[in-house]
Design an enzyme around this catalytic site. Structure first.
Site, PDB file in Angstrom:
ATOM      1  N   HIS A  55      34.303  31.633  17.192  1.00  0.00           N
ATOM      2  CA  HIS A  55      35.252  31.971  16.172  1.00  0.00           C
ATOM      3  C   HIS A  55      34.653  31.647  14.910  1.00  0.00           C
ATOM      4  O   HIS A  55      33.287  31.498  14.720  1.00  0.00           O
ATOM      5  CB  HIS A  55      36.376  30.776  16.208  1.00  0.00           C
ATOM      6  N   GLY A  57      34.328  29.321  12.570  1.00  0.00           N
ATOM      7  CA  GLY A  57      33.291  28.335  12.347  1.00  0.00           C
ATOM      8  C   GLY A  57      32.040  28.525  12.887  1.00  0.00           C
ATOM      9  O   GLY A  57      30.887  28.369  12.056  1.00  0.00           O
ATOM     10  N   HIS A  58      32.024  29.124  14.221  1.00  0.00           N
ATOM     11  CA  HIS A  58      30.549  29.724  14.639  1.00  0.00           C
ATOM     12  C   HIS A  58      29.734  30.539  13.641  1.00  0.00           C
ATOM     13  O   HIS A  58      28.736  30.523  13.426  1.00  0.00           O
ATOM     14  CB  HIS A  58      30.366  30.322  16.048  1.00  0.00           C
TER      15      HIS A  58
END
Ligand code: PAF
Length: 301
Positions: A55, A57-58
């Site tokens: 997502h 964040g990654h």
């Protein structure tokens, strides 16, 4: 000599499927990755280890690595040794095709999609001792979890030999454990912590959010609302009072059950008694939302 930058066409063999990427090389064996990285020795290698189901964040970690490093390597591996619950391991979301597309779009050069046997040709029996850092919060409520994280991250570091490795602050305690591991093993890698990425409603991005029921997904942003409000209470309450307040406030939503909330020294992870006990204090929370366990944290001081 082989170039270690930006390839044109590659086929990858992931455990479940075969697919093609244009600019990124995806491999499933340690040997293949080592061969590719052999040409990159003088370069600054940035590494983003993940368990997939990627997502924003990654992707923020990859973007930072892309800015700061010559070569960006990612891994997608659902590490069995860090799961203390078999069902959690079985149900952990797996989206390798979408992961490969997102990593390529974010500018990753190489991604490793290894099998369990590839990472653990022999069972990893190492037991790490991180003192009190991993005995509290996630460590206390998920026995063995951080030992498994240290096992896999140390193996991945040995394979990739990164200059820098990027981790999200959502897993605040994990970063402390990894820093302790790096120090203990005398590794050269620099650990870079990156800010939490949130959905527009405040919920911290997590692969596990995919598993929430619609009702629990609708309830979950309440966690961050309460954490944000807690920041403003620091002057008025002791850490213990704040802990009781956060717990009661979160549980006003009957779909959320607090597993723990702790105001901790951001270096030692130990609960503080007075706000002056630590230079930086983090409020860390774990919440059960139906079948799914969510974690989040916020800087309190
Ligand atoms: O944070 C994660 O996704 C995992 O714990 C990590 C660091 C990739 C190790 O499996």
């Amino acid at each position: 000599m082989k170039s270690c930058h930006r390839f044109n066409y590659f086929i990858i063999f992931a455990p479940t499927s075969v697919y093609t990427q244009k600019n990124m090389k995806a491999v499933s064996t340690v040997k293949a990755l080592r061969e590719e990285l052999a040409a990159c020795q003088a370069k600054k290698i940035g590494f983003v280890p993940t368990m997939g189901a990627l997502h924003e964040g990654h992707i923020s970690l990859v973007t930072r690595a892309r800015k700061e490093c010559d070569v960006v390597v990612a891994s997608v591996f659902v590490n069995p040794t860090q799961f203390n619950d078999k069902n959690d391991l079985k149900n952990y979301p797996r989206t390798p095709e979408a992961d490969a597309e997102m990593l390529e779009a974010a500018g990753v050069d190489f991604v490793l999609f290894p099998s369990v046997e590839e990472i653990y040709p022999e069972p990893d029996t190492r037991q790490f001792d991180f003192g009190q850092i991993d005995k509290v919060m996630e460590g206390a409520t998920r026995p063995g979890h951080f030992n498994g994280v240290a096992q896999v991250v140390s193996r991945l570091f040995a394979i990739v030999e990164p200059t820098c490795a990027y981790f999200g602050e959502k897993d605040f305690q994990q970063i402390a454990v990894i820093r302790a591991m790096v120090k203990q093993l005398g590794l050269k890698v620099e650990i870079i912590d990156c800010p939490i990425v949130r959905d527009t409603d405040g919920l911290a991005r997590s692969s596990r959010n995919l598993l929430l029921t619609p009702a629990h997904r609708a309830a979950a942003p309440h966690i961050y609302e309460v954490l944000s409000a807690a920041q403003a209470k620091v002057g008025e309450m002791s850490p213990a009072e704040l802990t009781a307040w956060v717990t009661a406030e979160v549980e006003k939503n009957e779909l959320l059950k607090v597993i723990y909330f702790a105001a901790v020294d951001a270096l030692s992870m130990q609960t503080i008694e007075k706000w002056s006990d630590a230079e930086r204090v983090q409020g860390c929370i774990a919440v059960q939302a139906g079948e799914i366990r969510l974690i989040d944290n916020i800087k309190l001081k």
